[in-house]
Design an enzyme around this catalytic site. Structure first.
Site, PDB file in Angstrom:
ATOM      1  N   ASN A  49       0.864  -1.185   0.000  1.00 49.54           N
ATOM      2  CA  ASN A  49       0.000   0.000   0.000  1.00 49.54           C
ATOM      3  C   ASN A  49       0.899   1.233   0.000  1.00 49.54           C
ATOM      4  O   ASN A  49       1.498   1.562   1.024  1.00 49.54           O
ATOM      5  CB  ASN A  49      -0.885  -0.054   1.261  1.00 49.54           C
ATOM      6  CG  ASN A  49      -1.737   1.187   1.416  1.00 49.54           C
ATOM      7  OD1 ASN A  49      -1.816   2.022   0.521  1.00 49.54           O
ATOM      8  ND2 ASN A  49      -2.381   1.311   2.571  1.00 49.54           N
ATOM      9  N   LYS A  84       0.060   4.255  -0.323  1.00 52.45           N
ATOM     10  CA  LYS A  84      -0.616   5.439   0.258  1.00 52.45           C
ATOM     11  C   LYS A  84      -0.399   6.659  -0.648  1.00 52.45           C
ATOM     12  O   LYS A  84      -0.308   6.505  -1.859  1.00 52.45           O
ATOM     13  CB  LYS A  84      -0.156   5.672   1.701  1.00 52.45           C
ATOM     14  CG  LYS A  84      -0.302   4.397   2.537  1.00 52.45           C
ATOM     15  CD  LYS A  84      -0.118   4.595   4.014  1.00 52.45           C
ATOM     16  CE  LYS A  84      -0.243   3.249   4.724  1.00 52.45           C
ATOM     17  NZ  LYS A  84      -0.166   3.358   6.175  1.00 52.45           N
ATOM     18  N   HIS A 126      -9.582   1.151   5.163  1.00 50.84           N
ATOM     19  CA  HIS A 126      -8.293   1.355   5.841  1.00 50.84           C
ATOM     20  C   HIS A 126      -8.496   2.316   7.016  1.00 50.84           C
ATOM     21  O   HIS A 126      -9.306   3.244   6.931  1.00 50.84           O
ATOM     22  CB  HIS A 126      -7.275   1.912   4.848  1.00 50.84           C
ATOM     23  CG  HIS A 126      -5.882   1.895   5.396  1.00 50.84           C
ATOM     24  ND1 HIS A 126      -5.424   2.841   6.290  1.00 50.84           N
ATOM     25  CD2 HIS A 126      -4.853   1.032   5.210  1.00 50.84           C
ATOM     26  CE1 HIS A 126      -4.177   2.558   6.617  1.00 50.84           C
ATOM     27  NE2 HIS A 126      -3.805   1.463   5.982  1.00 50.84           N
ATOM     28  N   GLU A 167      -6.865   4.725   8.019  1.00 54.34           N
ATOM     29  CA  GLU A 167      -6.671   6.142   7.687  1.00 54.34           C
ATOM     30  C   GLU A 167      -7.919   6.723   7.023  1.00 54.34           C
ATOM     31  O   GLU A 167      -8.241   7.896   7.195  1.00 54.34           O
ATOM     32  CB  GLU A 167      -5.428   6.296   6.787  1.00 54.34           C
ATOM     33  CG  GLU A 167      -4.150   6.090   7.592  1.00 54.34           C
ATOM     34  CD  GLU A 167      -2.994   5.491   6.815  1.00 54.34           C
ATOM     35  OE1 GLU A 167      -3.007   5.529   5.568  1.00 54.34           O
ATOM     36  OE2 GLU A 167      -2.064   4.965   7.460  1.00 54.34           O
ATOM     37  N   GLU A 205      -5.403  -5.044  10.631  1.00 52.10           N
ATOM     38  CA  GLU A 205      -4.368  -4.024  10.835  1.00 52.10           C
ATOM     39  C   GLU A 205      -4.621  -3.299  12.154  1.00 52.10           C
ATOM     40  O   GLU A 205      -5.397  -2.329  12.191  1.00 52.10           O
ATOM     41  CB  GLU A 205      -4.410  -3.001   9.687  1.00 52.10           C
ATOM     42  CG  GLU A 205      -4.144  -3.596   8.331  1.00 52.10           C
ATOM     43  CD  GLU A 205      -3.564  -2.551   7.391  1.00 52.10           C
ATOM     44  OE1 GLU A 205      -2.469  -2.792   6.875  1.00 52.10           O
ATOM     45  OE2 GLU A 205      -4.175  -1.487   7.204  1.00 52.10           O
ATOM     46  N   GLY A 234       2.427   2.159  10.769  1.00 49.52           N
ATOM     47  CA  GLY A 234       3.376   3.265  10.612  1.00 49.52           C
ATOM     48  C   GLY A 234       4.107   3.625  11.889  1.00 49.52           C
ATOM     49  O   GLY A 234       4.754   4.666  11.967  1.00 49.52           O
ATOM     50  N   SER A 268       3.382  -2.192  10.313  1.00 48.87           N
ATOM     51  CA  SER A 268       4.839  -2.242  10.502  1.00 48.87           C
ATOM     52  C   SER A 268       5.463  -3.582  10.114  1.00 48.87           C
ATOM     53  O   SER A 268       6.409  -4.046  10.760  1.00 48.87           O
ATOM     54  CB  SER A 268       5.211  -1.864  11.939  1.00 48.87           C
ATOM     55  OG  SER A 268       4.822  -0.524  12.206  1.00 48.87           O
TER      56      SER A 268
END
Ligand code: PGA
Length: 267
Positions: A24, A26, A110, A112, A182, A188, A228
């Protein structure tokens, strides 16, 4: 001969549970930088182990540019799409458009998107429907925030996310969905879930899907771990029995690291 091997390989990848490694990207990289990664991966396509499906999700703007990435070594994915098919929705792209461009996958839900764009479970459910209407396989993300894990509410949080986004589907539709667990606290941050934490949640997700859709579906559904993942931890994570590969953010932006992660899925 080459054609036959490719054909058999593609057939194998489409009919049984196998490892999937998805990158991904992003909202990162200029077109030039993105092309450099794509070309570096493409040049090493023969390093992609048999039985490992690699999916690349660049910014949507670049999907057409990196179309030279070759199936069955690499498959392309969008990072999001609208729940509408067409219309006056400025700035959006639809599953119908992805289908028209032969993009086989789309990441949905996701964290985010949930956090910064206020996507609800209901909206994500209708995006899942849009993808399935248009022959695009959703990579559905779920996962708890740190407070929920500390309060031991991580199982219930993930179960609710799955129920609301997926439990209205038929078993046939569900088989087309890839689930990505996730944990938000691992995305991240450099903090990865331990192998035991990942395995425990993946087994729980598989059981929950089995309780609702039946064991035949849950046995063959792919559940990826994300948060991660890096070249040093991927092999052990992917070796967990219910971890069918990974959804990789930061480490997918470096061709060498990503290829090491891809190769680790074969062990
Ligand atoms: P990360 O991102 O690998 O950089 O933690 C994973 C993701 O958000 O899919």
């Amino acid at each position: 001969m080459g054609f036959e091997i490719d054909y058999l390989r593609r057939k194998l990848l489409n009919t049984m549970r196998h490892k999937i490694v998805a990158g991904n990207w992003k909202m990162n990289k200029t077109l030039e930088e993105a092309m450099e990664i794509a070309i570096a991966l493409q040049e090493r396509k023969e390093d992609v182990p048999h039985g490992v499906k690699v999916i690349i999700a660049p910014p949507a703007l670049y999907l057409a540019n990196i179309e030279m990435m070759e199936e069955p070594f690499f498959y392309l994915s969008a990072q999001n799409c609208s729940h509408h098919d067409f219309g006056a929705f400025t700035g959006e792209i639809s599953a119908a458009m992805l289908d028209g461009m032969n993009i086989p996958f789309c990441i949905l839900g996701h964290s985010e998107r949930r956090q910064y764009f206020h996507e609800t479970d209901e909206l994500i459910a209708s995006k899942i429907d849009a993808c399935l209407r248009h022959n695009v396989q959703p990579i559905f993300c779920c996962g708890e925030v740190l407070e929920e894990r500390k309060d031991k509410k991580h199982f219930i949080t993930v179960l609710h996310q799955i129920e609301k986004a997926l439990f209205h589907l038929t078993a046939d539709q569900m088989e087309k969905v890839i689930v990505a667990y996730e944990p938000v606290w691992a995305i991240g941050t450099g903090v990865t879930a331990s192998n035991d934490e990942a395995q425990e949640m993946h087994a729980f997700i598989r059981k929950s899907i089995g309780d609702h859709f039946g064991k035949e579906v849950s046995d063959q559904i792919h559940i990826l771990y994300g948060g991660s993942v890096n070249p040093a931890n991927s092999e052990a994570l992917f070796a967990c029995p219910d971890v069918d590969g990974g959804l990789v953010g930061g480490a997918s932006l470096k061709a060498n690291d990503f290829m090491t992660i891809i190769k680790s899925a074969a062990h």
